[in-house]
Design a protein around this motif. Structure first.
Motif, PDB file in Angstrom:
ATOM      1  N   GLY B 250       0.811  -1.214   0.000  1.00  0.00           N
ATOM      2  CA  GLY B 250       0.000   0.000   0.000  1.00  0.00           C
ATOM      3  C   GLY B 250       0.844   1.264   0.000  1.00  0.00           C
ATOM      4  N   GLU B 251       2.110   1.114   0.409  1.00  0.00           N
ATOM      5  CA  GLU B 251       3.011   2.276   0.470  1.00  0.00           C
ATOM      6  C   GLU B 251       3.847   2.424  -0.796  1.00  0.00           C
ATOM      7  N   ILE B 252       3.815   1.394  -1.640  1.00  0.00           N
ATOM      8  CA  ILE B 252       4.735   1.366  -2.777  1.00  0.00           C
ATOM      9  C   ILE B 252       4.543   2.557  -3.724  1.00  0.00           C
ATOM     10  N   ALA B 253       3.295   2.857  -4.048  1.00  0.00           N
ATOM     11  CA  ALA B 253       3.052   3.937  -5.020  1.00  0.00           C
ATOM     12  C   ALA B 253       3.646   5.253  -4.517  1.00  0.00           C
ATOM     13  N   ARG B 254       3.435   5.542  -3.248  1.00  0.00           N
ATOM     14  CA  ARG B 254       3.955   6.803  -2.692  1.00  0.00           C
ATOM     15  C   ARG B 254       5.485   6.799  -2.683  1.00  0.00           C
ATOM     16  N   THR B 317      -4.316   1.821  -6.078  1.00  0.00           N
ATOM     17  CA  THR B 317      -3.540   1.863  -4.839  1.00  0.00           C
ATOM     18  C   THR B 317      -4.332   1.271  -3.691  1.00  0.00           C
ATOM     19  N   THR B 318      -5.318   0.478  -4.036  1.00  0.00           N
ATOM     20  CA  THR B 318      -6.190  -0.049  -3.004  1.00  0.00           C
ATOM     21  C   THR B 318      -5.534  -1.200  -2.255  1.00  0.00           C
ATOM     22  N   ARG B 319      -5.355  -1.016  -0.964  1.00  0.00           N
ATOM     23  CA  ARG B 319      -4.734  -2.055  -0.151  1.00  0.00           C
ATOM     24  C   ARG B 319      -5.627  -3.270  -0.040  1.00  0.00           C
ATOM     25  N   SER B 320      -6.922  -2.983   0.271  1.00  0.00           N
ATOM     26  CA  SER B 320      -7.824  -4.070   0.613  1.00  0.00           C
ATOM     27  C   SER B 320      -8.101  -4.966  -0.591  1.00  0.00           C
TER      28      SER B 320
END
Lengths: 182, 365
Positions: B250-254, B317-320
């Motif tokens: 979930g943090e990868i894109a940022r 970017t959806t984690r869930s």
């Protein structure tokens, strides 16, 4: 509804969308900071509490059971983080918030009155008078009983009557009317 | 003077200057909070042993570097005030800790098959006189016994003293024996005769050699490590391999946008902690985090490219929405090797090769 952010922003952040969470944080930041400052009376401590509140929102917003629950949830978070900041500091810090916008005298008296209240009384005063929360909502935010909220509000009112005694009768009358909304 | 307390307070709030959103600071706090969360989960696990024996902040004096153990019959009591913790230690970690110890360390042998060493607790951090090792099977979540290995010269014999608050330091049942200068204490009253015999007839170097296969070569950055064994089986023998869970993905894109790497806490050192009612308050212990890079900035961009290609059940970017974990190896000189490991056991992992320069997915299969 919608005290902190729009339902759409909350709903979007709940899905786990990272940029939506960023937008939600940007939306709630000013209110988080202001509430924490009113409760703590110290901008440094308030910024600390507001940042920690935002961290909690980042980490847990996707677990929120519904959009409608957001307001109460965030009040609980900010009040809890403020209490923790207060505890960490020993007591409310030296650097008081003393804005002088508008009528400087009145602003200073509001701060002075808040500073003279104990932490418990200050919390309920801020939430009830400045955020228009009901007794039930305050009880939820502070994790105390409704009875305790009524008691604290009653004590706060007595104390504020003395602290703000220099103001004319209209103040007290107005003050009393608001109080009965609990 | 017209004055309305509620309106005046609201006015004060509305007009209050608000500092700019300190997003960098919040991000740092978020990372620390996530690290703390992971640490707490494993510390709870690591300290289960100590909890069984009982622990208190008995004496401020750090004569034995933060851990004191009393052995009386088949009962032991532990007072633990500071320690270092390594989760999923690697070979270098274990070699370092055993080499730096003040005694020749014979590690437990005869641990059931399928177990991995998932935590290493030691104290003092520089020259341990106390080492606790824990093993876990990531598939079944089964745990083997928890083993305390001590420099025998630091072991106190007899009942533990009373705490300053008047309480007795609690003691729990243990099985114990000695191997050379090492005292071995195993929690509970299990049958450990075979292990005792095996440890008695083995050198420290041999015990280390037998333990190394029980360590993950892969860096496991995952709260749910059910795919850890699968990742370990796939990971090339050379180069650093890292398994990332949904939280990290979930943090990868940022991170990719800001050209940053994925870092992780290699070791956590807990300073002497405050006590509450005579019990250690680890939640408020002062901690030092030794962090290191798990995935380089380039590796992060490569993972972002794989995720953007629709791998892992989401193009956004959806984690869930993600249904996988990602394994990355940066050994190859020209490309990043990335595997998408689905949670669904019936689906096979998919390997992606991503160009190091252009970050284009060169191959999938």
């Amino acid at each position: 509804m919608g005290r902190w952010a729009t339902p759409e922003a909350i709903a979007s952040a709940r899905t786990g969308n990272e940029s939506a969470a960023d937008e939600l944080i940007a939306a709630i930041w000013p209110a988080c900071f202001r509430l924490a400052t009113m409760v703590l009376g110290d901008r440094g401590l308030a910024e600390d509490a507001a940042q920690e509140s935002c961290v909690t929102v980042y980490r847990k917003v996707h677990r929120l059971r519904s959009v409608d629950a957001f307001d109460a949830w965030l009040y609980r978070i900010v009040m809890r983080e403020s209490a923790l900041a207060r505890r960490r500091s020993g007591q409310v810090g030296e650097q008081r918030e003393q804005g002088t916008t508008g009528d400087g005298t009145i602003v200073l008296d509001v701060w002075h009155a808040l500073d003279e209240l104990s932490a418990d009384l200050r919390d309920v005063t801020v939430l009830f008078y400045f955020h228009d929360l009901t007794g039930e909502e305050i009880a939820t935010a502070l994790h105390v009983s409704h009875g305790a909220v009524r008691m604290r509000l009653s004590r706060a009112r007595e104390r504020l009557r003395v602290l703000l005694a220099d103001y004319d009768f209209e103040l007290r009358k107005n003050f009393k009317e608001v109080h009965y909304a609990v | 003077m017209p004055f309305n307390f509620a309106e005046a307070g609201k006015h004060v709030q509305t007009e209050m200057p608000v500092p700019e959103l300190p997003i960098a600071s919040i991000r740092n706090r978020l990372r620390d909070a996530n690290t703390r969360h992971r640490s707490h989960v494993l510390i709870a696990c690591a300290l289960a042993a100590i909890a069984v024996l009982g622990s208190g902040t008995l004496l401020a004096a750090m004569l034995l570097g933060g851990v004191r153990v009393w052995l009386s019959g088949n009962k032991a009591a532990v007072d633990m005030t500071s320690f270092a913790l390594i989760l999923n230690p690697n070979a270098d970690d274990l070699r370092r800790v055993t080499t730096d110890a003040t005694f020749p360390v014979v590690l437990p042998v005869g641990i059931p098959k399928g177990m991995h060493m998932n935590a290493l607790v030691f104290s003092p951090a520089d020259h341990p006189t106390f080492i606790e090792v824990m093993y876990r099977n990531s598939q079944t979540d089964a745990r083997s016994g928890q083993f305390l290995l001590l420099d025998s010269s630091t072991l106190n014999h007899g009942a533990a003293p009373t705490l300053p608050n008047g309480e007795k330091l609690p003691a729990g049942k243990v099985t114990h024996w000695s191997v050379g200068r090492e005292s071995v204490i195993v929690l509970g009253a299990g049958q450990h005769a075979a292990m005792k015999a095996a440890m008695s007839g083995i050198t420290p170097a041999e015990s280390l050699a037998r333990t190394l296969p029980m360590l993950y070569r892969t860096i496991i950055l995952a709260d749910q490590d059910k795919l850890a064994d699968e990742a370990e089986a796939i990971a090339p023998a050379e180069g650093q391999s890292v398994l990332l869970d949904r939280g990290h993905l979930g943090e990868i894109a940022r991170l990719a946008r800001s050209n940053k790497s994925v870092t992780y806490t290699r070791e956590t050192i807990f300073e002497p902690h405050p006590s509450v009612a005579g019990k250690p308050d680890f939640a408020h212990a002062k901690r030092h985090f030794i962090t290191t890079t798990a995935v380089s900035a380039g590796g992060v961009r490569a993972i972002a490219a794989v995720l953007a290609s629709g791998a892992c059940g989401s193009t956004g970017t959806t984690r869930s929405g993600r249904s996988c974990q990602i394994l990355i190896n940066e050994r190859s000189g020209r490309a990043y090797w990335i595997w998408v490991l689905p949670f669904n056991a019936s689906s096979a992992p998919t390997k992606y090769v991503v160009d190091r320069t252009t970050f284009r997915v060169l191959h999938r299969g």
